[in-house]
Write a protein that holds these residues in place. Structure first.
Motif, short mmCIF file in Angstrom:
data_model
loop_
_atom_site.label_atom_id
_atom_site.label_comp_id
_atom_site.label_asym_id
_atom_site.label_seq_id
_atom_site.Cartn_x
_atom_site.Cartn_y
_atom_site.Cartn_z
N GLY A 239 29.06 -10.10 14.11
CA GLY A 239 29.76 -11.35 14.38
C GLY A 239 30.78 -11.23 15.50
N MET A 240 31.46 -10.10 15.56
CA MET A 240 32.43 -9.90 16.64
C MET A 240 31.73 -9.70 17.97
N TRP A 241 30.59 -9.00 17.93
CA TRP A 241 29.83 -8.74 19.16
C TRP A 241 29.40 -10.07 19.79
N VAL A 242 28.81 -10.92 18.97
CA VAL A 242 28.34 -12.22 19.48
C VAL A 242 29.53 -13.08 19.91
N GLY A 243 30.55 -13.09 19.06
CA GLY A 243 31.71 -13.94 19.33
C GLY A 243 32.42 -13.57 20.61
N MET A 244 32.64 -12.28 20.83
CA MET A 244 33.31 -11.85 22.06
C MET A 244 32.43 -12.15 23.27
N SER A 245 31.12 -12.01 23.09
CA SER A 245 30.21 -12.31 24.21
C SER A 245 30.34 -13.77 24.63
N VAL A 246 30.45 -14.66 23.65
CA VAL A 246 30.57 -16.09 23.95
C VAL A 246 31.96 -16.43 24.49
N ALA A 247 32.99 -15.94 23.78
CA ALA A 247 34.36 -16.30 24.15
C ALA A 247 34.72 -15.78 25.54
N LEU A 248 34.29 -14.57 25.85
CA LEU A 248 34.70 -13.97 27.12
C LEU A 248 33.74 -14.26 28.26
N SER A 249 32.72 -15.06 28.01
CA SER A 249 31.87 -15.51 29.12
C SER A 249 32.09 -17.00 29.33
N PHE A 250 31.58 -17.83 28.42
CA PHE A 250 31.79 -19.28 28.53
C PHE A 250 33.29 -19.61 28.57
N GLY A 251 34.04 -18.95 27.70
CA GLY A 251 35.46 -19.28 27.58
C GLY A 251 36.22 -19.03 28.86
N ILE A 252 35.94 -17.93 29.54
CA ILE A 252 36.66 -17.63 30.78
C ILE A 252 36.15 -18.50 31.92
N ILE A 253 34.83 -18.70 31.96
CA ILE A 253 34.28 -19.57 33.01
C ILE A 253 34.89 -20.96 32.94
N VAL A 397 43.84 -12.22 25.48
CA VAL A 397 42.76 -12.66 26.36
C VAL A 397 41.71 -13.41 25.54
N THR A 398 41.38 -12.88 24.39
CA THR A 398 40.37 -13.51 23.55
C THR A 398 40.82 -14.88 23.08
N LEU A 399 42.09 -15.00 22.70
CA LEU A 399 42.61 -16.30 22.27
C LEU A 399 42.54 -17.29 23.43
N SER A 400 42.91 -16.85 24.62
CA SER A 400 42.88 -17.73 25.78
C SER A 400 41.46 -18.21 26.06
N GLY A 401 40.53 -17.28 26.05
CA GLY A 401 39.15 -17.62 26.34
C GLY A 401 38.59 -18.59 25.32
N ALA A 402 38.89 -18.37 24.06
CA ALA A 402 38.36 -19.25 23.02
C ALA A 402 38.97 -20.64 23.11
N GLY A 403 40.17 -20.76 23.65
CA GLY A 403 40.79 -22.07 23.80
C GLY A 403 40.07 -22.91 24.84
N ALA A 404 39.88 -22.34 26.03
CA ALA A 404 39.19 -23.08 27.09
C ALA A 404 37.73 -23.34 26.74
N LEU A 405 37.19 -22.53 25.84
CA LEU A 405 35.81 -22.70 25.41
C LEU A 405 35.58 -24.10 24.82
N GLN A 406 36.65 -24.71 24.34
CA GLN A 406 36.51 -26.03 23.70
C GLN A 406 36.11 -27.12 24.70
N LEU A 407 36.17 -26.83 25.98
CA LEU A 407 35.74 -27.81 26.99
C LEU A 407 34.22 -27.80 27.18
N LEU A 408 33.54 -26.84 26.55
CA LEU A 408 32.11 -26.66 26.80
C LEU A 408 31.26 -27.91 26.51
N PRO A 409 31.39 -28.54 25.34
CA PRO A 409 30.54 -29.72 25.11
C PRO A 409 30.75 -30.81 26.16
#
Lengths: 495, 78
Positions: A239-253, A397-409
């Protein structure tokens, strides 16, 4: 000459180079707002490549990643997944963002979403989410800079003073030369950081173990617990592997400093080449980080602050000139992200809040002056946040990335045409639900059932967005045809 | 003023052969770099390559292939 003198001097030589570049960039300014905020939408491949990778990799790449390998072992090689994903996202999503940005003159993510969803509420919420979560990022970078200068000077320059000096210099060249200054300094910073971490890791591996291969053999023999998943402390669960992959890619972009870079490209082809090739730089930067972290776990097993493993190894085992060069590289890594975030927040606050709601219709030089004043304000806020807390770099960093991730939809609704578009109410409700779940799954009950909070929050966001959109009014047919028509033409037509 | 597209066609499904090859290849490689594969089949030290553990080399190879797919897609105009 004492090592701390060499290290500190090299850092200040590097800082001098950035100031000079800021002054030169200032002389090239045209006084046009688009030039100040978006480099005149003329960034070519080399400049854009180096500023994107420099902005992506931060103090975290130098300090947090080595510390993570040190503590959690090989699981941090998951970093390769999110860096390659960043390339794919840039290729597919970034090129579409560029296309609509170029066609309709968007300068910020909020510009784009507010236009498509026909809503000032969307503009304000997106702007606030953008600023709120990237201010956390300012804190991360500024803290990294403070640590680096403090360590480089052997404690002679305090963490607080080091943070202040570097924040002032980054803000200074940004105010002087706008995004042009940021891009030019990022070019130097990207090259410097890449060379520094590779040279540093290889020299340390050679001196301590007789080379990287021997280092790996020693880790296999002495610390096999570091070489399997989920790691010694059980951190890298599936779960952490997948979650960090999503948060630190989509989230940072989706953070404004990365999305704004897409708007600045000279062409869509530039963005696609960027997507195809940036993972080479981004991913290979973590190869030496593994050598530092895993090698450090053998020779300095009881380090109190794992994030400091790289500078500690350097000061103990490397020549002074090399230590200085590498710490200047770490400074470059942090500053290149810091200046980009300062710029992005300035752009969002100037464009989406001040120009739109506070004082519309003024001349462009007025907005440039206001932008510079906003940078000063961000400087103060960033400093206060930096010296007021001391959380682990990677967690922030992870918290920041997951926050901006909310713009994805919302962003996907603009860039991927569907038969029934999502609505402004859907997007706003989705962001609200996502942020609430993010808070719950990162703070109240961290990563429930071993699944990263980013996954819970983005799932809640998408679900809410879809349900609310089903029962609310979509954007007008004209707007949908205009924006989605442009996407269609760019991707499959004459783009 | 842009003209509206003549009709809706999905942007989630590739429209060319090269597009299908790129998306399927990338998806397979991504699955190979994610659980459950990395936490089971690939989660081992041996066989090592020049002393470097299997999991590390395996993931590096997958990442390089994924980058290769992106570059191939670019050259094919996907």
């Amino acid at each position: 000459m004492e090592p701390w003198v060499v290290s500190t001097s090299l850092i200040f030589v590097y800082l001098l180079v950035t100031i000079v570049l800021g002054v030169v960039a200032n002389r090239r300014m045209t006084g046009d707002l688009e030039d100040f905020l978006l480099y005149g939408r003329q960034a070519g491949f080399v400049v854009l490549y180096l500023t994107v990778v420099a902005s992506f990799h931060s103090a975290f790449a130098f300090l947090g990643s080595g510390g993570f390998f040190y503590t959690h072992g090989i699981g941090f090689w998951a970093a390769g997944t999110w860096t390659v994903l960043v390339g794919a996202i840039t290729y597919v999503l970034g090129s579409r963002i560029w296309a609509v940005g170029k066609r309709f003159g968007y300068m910020t993510p909020a510009d784009m979403l507010a236009d498509f969803y026909e809503s000032d509420a969307v503009r304000v919420v997106v702007a606030l989410v953008s600023v709120l979560f990237t201010i956390l990022y300012i804190q991360v970078q500024a803290q990294g800079l403070g640590y680096i200068v403090s360590v480089a000077s052997g404690g002679r320059i305090s963490f607080e003073v080091g943070t202040a000096i570097l924040l002032v210099i980054a803000a200074g060249y940004l105010m002087a030369g706008g995004l042009r200054a940021v891009y030019w300094t990022d070019v130097v910073q990207a090259v410097w950081m890449y060379v520094a971490i590779w040279v540093g890791a290889l020299v340390l591996a050679e001196r301590l173990f007789g080379g990287p291969v021997e280092l790996w053999r020693r880790v296999v023999a002495e610390r096999p617990d570091l070489l399997s998943l989920p790691g010694p402390e059980g951190f890298f669960t599936p779960g952490m592997w997948v979650g960090m992959s999503v948060a630190l890619s989509f989230g940072i972009i989706l953070q404004p400093h990365m999305m704004i870079r897409y708007f600045t490209a000279a062409s869509g082809r530039t963005i696609k080449w960027l997507g195809a090739t940036t993972p080479i730089f981004l991913m290979t930067l973590y190869i030496p980080a593994a050598l530092v972290g895993l090698g450090g776990a053998l020779v300095m097993p009881d380090l109190e602050v794992p994030d400091r493993i790289f500078p500690e190894l350097l000061f103990t085992y490397a020549p002074a000139w090399l230590t200085g060069m590498i710490l200047a590289g770490a400074t470059a890594a942090a500053m290149s992200t810091l200046d980009s975030i300062l710029h992005a927040n300035m752009t969002v606050l100037t464009r989406d809040i001040y120009q739109r709601f506070v004082s519309p219709g003024r001349d462009e030089r007025h907005y440039i002056r206001v932008g510079r004043l906003i940078v000063l304000g961000l400087l103060v806020v960033g400093y206060i946040l930096s010296v007021g807390t001391s959380d682990l770099l990677v967690t922030l960093v992870t918290l920041s990335g997951a926050g901006a991730l909310q713009l994805l939809p919302g962003v996907m609704g603009v860039c991927f045409p569907t038969p029934r578009p999502w609505t402004r109410n859907g997007v706003l409700a989705g962001i609200g639900a996502g942020l609430a779940v993010l808070y719950a799954t990162l703070v109240i009950w961290p990563h429930p059932f071993g699944m990263h909070g980013a996954i819970w929050s983005i799932s809640a966001n998408f679900l809410t967005c879809m349900i609310v959109s089903r029962f609310s009014t979509p954007p007008s047919a004209e707007t949908v045809a205009r924006v989605h028509g442009e996407v269609e033409r760019f991707v499959y037509g004459d783009g | 003023m842009s003209q509206p597209p003549p009709q809706f066609r999905s942007h989630y499904l590739p429209r060319t052969h090269a597009g299908w090859v790129a998306i399927v290849s990338f998806a397979i490689l991504m699955a190979m770099a994610q659980p459950p594969i990395v936490h089971t089949l690939a989660n081992r030290i041996e066989p090592s390559l020049w002393g470097i553990p299997f999991l590390y080399v395996y993931l590096l190879a997958v990442y390089v292939l994924m980058i290769g797919v992106l570059i191939w897609a670019m050259r094919k105009g996907v």
